[in-house]
Design a protein around this motif. Sequence first.
Motif, PDB file in Angstrom:
ATOM      1  N   LEU A  70       0.828  -1.202   0.000  1.00 43.12           N
ATOM      2  CA  LEU A  70       0.000   0.000   0.000  1.00 43.12           C
ATOM      3  C   LEU A  70       0.865   1.257   0.000  1.00 43.12           C
ATOM      4  O   LEU A  70       0.536   2.243  -0.653  1.00 43.12           O
ATOM      5  CB  LEU A  70      -0.949  -0.019   1.196  1.00 43.12           C
ATOM      6  N   LEU A  71       1.986   1.220   0.703  1.00 39.72           N
ATOM      7  CA  LEU A  71       2.921   2.345   0.666  1.00 39.72           C
ATOM      8  C   LEU A  71       3.456   2.532  -0.750  1.00 39.72           C
ATOM      9  O   LEU A  71       3.545   3.656  -1.246  1.00 39.72           O
ATOM     10  CB  LEU A  71       4.069   2.134   1.649  1.00 39.72           C
ATOM     11  N   CYS A  72       3.802   1.431  -1.414  1.00 40.18           N
ATOM     12  CA  CYS A  72       4.281   1.515  -2.796  1.00 40.18           C
ATOM     13  C   CYS A  72       3.193   2.060  -3.720  1.00 40.18           C
ATOM     14  O   CYS A  72       3.484   2.858  -4.618  1.00 40.18           O
ATOM     15  CB  CYS A  72       4.749   0.143  -3.284  1.00 40.18           C
ATOM     16  N   LEU A  73       1.960   1.648  -3.490  1.00 39.80           N
ATOM     17  CA  LEU A  73       0.854   2.142  -4.306  1.00 39.80           C
ATOM     18  C   LEU A  73       0.659   3.644  -4.112  1.00 39.80           C
ATOM     19  O   LEU A  73       0.493   4.387  -5.087  1.00 39.80           O
ATOM     20  CB  LEU A  73      -0.438   1.399  -3.981  1.00 39.80           C
ATOM     21  N   THR A  74       0.698   4.112  -2.864  1.00 34.54           N
ATOM     22  CA  THR A  74       0.537   5.554  -2.627  1.00 34.54           C
ATOM     23  C   THR A  74       1.697   6.329  -3.242  1.00 34.54           C
ATOM     24  O   THR A  74       1.490   7.417  -3.791  1.00 34.54           O
ATOM     25  CB  THR A  74       0.420   5.884  -1.128  1.00 34.54           C
ATOM     26  N   ALA A  75       2.909   5.778  -3.179  1.00 36.17           N
ATOM     27  CA  ALA A  75       4.066   6.445  -3.786  1.00 36.17           C
ATOM     28  C   ALA A  75       3.913   6.491  -5.307  1.00 36.17           C
ATOM     29  O   ALA A  75       4.196   7.523  -5.938  1.00 36.17           O
ATOM     30  CB  ALA A  75       5.354   5.728  -3.408  1.00 36.17           C
ATOM     31  N   PHE A  76       3.450   5.395  -5.913  1.00 31.92           N
ATOM     32  CA  PHE A  76       3.251   5.361  -7.352  1.00 31.92           C
ATOM     33  C   PHE A  76       2.182   6.371  -7.775  1.00 31.92           C
ATOM     34  O   PHE A  76       2.368   7.120  -8.743  1.00 31.92           O
ATOM     35  CB  PHE A  76       2.862   3.963  -7.828  1.00 31.92           C
ATOM     36  N   VAL A  77       1.071   6.397  -7.064  1.00 30.56           N
ATOM     37  CA  VAL A  77      -0.015   7.330  -7.400  1.00 30.56           C
ATOM     38  C   VAL A  77       0.473   8.773  -7.247  1.00 30.56           C
ATOM     39  O   VAL A  77       0.214   9.619  -8.107  1.00 30.56           O
ATOM     40  CB  VAL A  77      -1.266   7.058  -6.535  1.00 30.56           C
ATOM     41  N   GLY A  78       1.191   9.052  -6.166  1.00 30.03           N
ATOM     42  CA  GLY A  78       1.729  10.396  -5.974  1.00 30.03           C
ATOM     43  C   GLY A  78       2.681  10.792  -7.089  1.00 30.03           C
ATOM     44  O   GLY A  78       2.598  11.899  -7.641  1.00 30.03           O
ATOM     45  N   PHE A  79       3.585   9.875  -7.458  1.00 31.91           N
ATOM     46  CA  PHE A  79       4.527  10.142  -8.547  1.00 31.91           C
ATOM     47  C   PHE A  79       3.781  10.366  -9.859  1.00 31.91           C
ATOM     48  O   PHE A  79       4.090  11.291 -10.615  1.00 31.91           O
ATOM     49  CB  PHE A  79       5.519   8.988  -8.699  1.00 31.91           C
ATOM     50  N   PHE A  80       2.782   9.531 -10.129  1.00 34.81           N
ATOM     51  CA  PHE A  80       2.022   9.645 -11.374  1.00 34.81           C
ATOM     52  C   PHE A  80       1.297  10.983 -11.461  1.00 34.81           C
ATOM     53  O   PHE A  80       1.304  11.631 -12.516  1.00 34.81           O
ATOM     54  CB  PHE A  80       1.021   8.492 -11.494  1.00 34.81           C
ATOM     55  N   ILE A  81       0.702  11.415 -10.362  1.00 39.34           N
ATOM     56  CA  ILE A  81       0.003  12.706 -10.360  1.00 39.34           C
ATOM     57  C   ILE A  81       0.988  13.844 -10.626  1.00 39.34           C
ATOM     58  O   ILE A  81       0.712  14.748 -11.427  1.00 39.34           O
ATOM     59  CB  ILE A  81      -0.754  12.918  -9.030  1.00 39.34           C
ATOM     60  N   ILE A  82       2.138  13.800  -9.977  1.00 39.02           N
ATOM     61  CA  ILE A  82       3.146  14.843 -10.197  1.00 39.02           C
ATOM     62  C   ILE A  82       3.646  14.802 -11.638  1.00 39.02           C
ATOM     63  O   ILE A  82       3.803  15.843 -12.288  1.00 39.02           O
ATOM     64  CB  ILE A  82       4.299  14.709  -9.178  1.00 39.02           C
ATOM     65  N   TRP A  83       3.878  13.614 -12.167  1.00 41.67           N
ATOM     66  CA  TRP A  83       4.335  13.476 -13.547  1.00 41.67           C
ATOM     67  C   TRP A  83       3.312  14.047 -14.525  1.00 41.67           C
ATOM     68  O   TRP A  83       3.674  14.730 -15.477  1.00 41.67           O
ATOM     69  CB  TRP A  83       4.618  12.001 -13.848  1.00 41.67           C
ATOM     70  N   ARG A  84       2.033  13.811 -14.275  1.00 45.43           N
ATOM     71  CA  ARG A  84       0.977  14.333 -15.149  1.00 45.43           C
ATOM     72  C   ARG A  84       0.866  15.859 -15.049  1.00 45.43           C
ATOM     73  O   ARG A  84       0.333  16.485 -15.958  1.00 45.43           O
ATOM     74  CB  ARG A  84      -0.374  13.705 -14.787  1.00 45.43           C
ATOM     75  N   HIS A  85       1.374  16.446 -13.982  1.00 40.49           N
ATOM     76  CA  HIS A  85       1.319  17.897 -13.796  1.00 40.49           C
ATOM     77  C   HIS A  85       2.604  18.591 -14.245  1.00 40.49           C
ATOM     78  O   HIS A  85       2.833  19.752 -13.906  1.00 40.49           O
ATOM     79  CB  HIS A  85       1.046  18.232 -12.327  1.00 40.49           C
TER      80      HIS A  85
END
Length: 105
Positions: A70-85
Amino acid sequence: VFLFLIPVPLLGVVGVFLMVFIASRIISLASIIAAFLLPMLFAAHQVAADKLPGFLAYRGEVQGRYSVPLLCLTAFVGFFIIWRHRENIRRLARGEEHRFGLMKK
């Protein structure tokens, strides 16, 4: 999905998003900061739940172990959101990002 899996850290992220948005009126800035803080708040909640029994009555863990997936998932989602921005980040750096509620004339 995160509201069910990690409600307490997610509420913290939503609170930070709202504070940044109200202070700056820039949605992308609030989104980027919230995305950056998502895995950190999740990890902090996991540590606090481990150290303080009954901490906010939700652990988000299985049998007292940290939820690494779950920590890896939250890190991936956070990274993906930043990458999309990334284009928004460029506009923020140039001072050209749109502020909510301000119309150009």
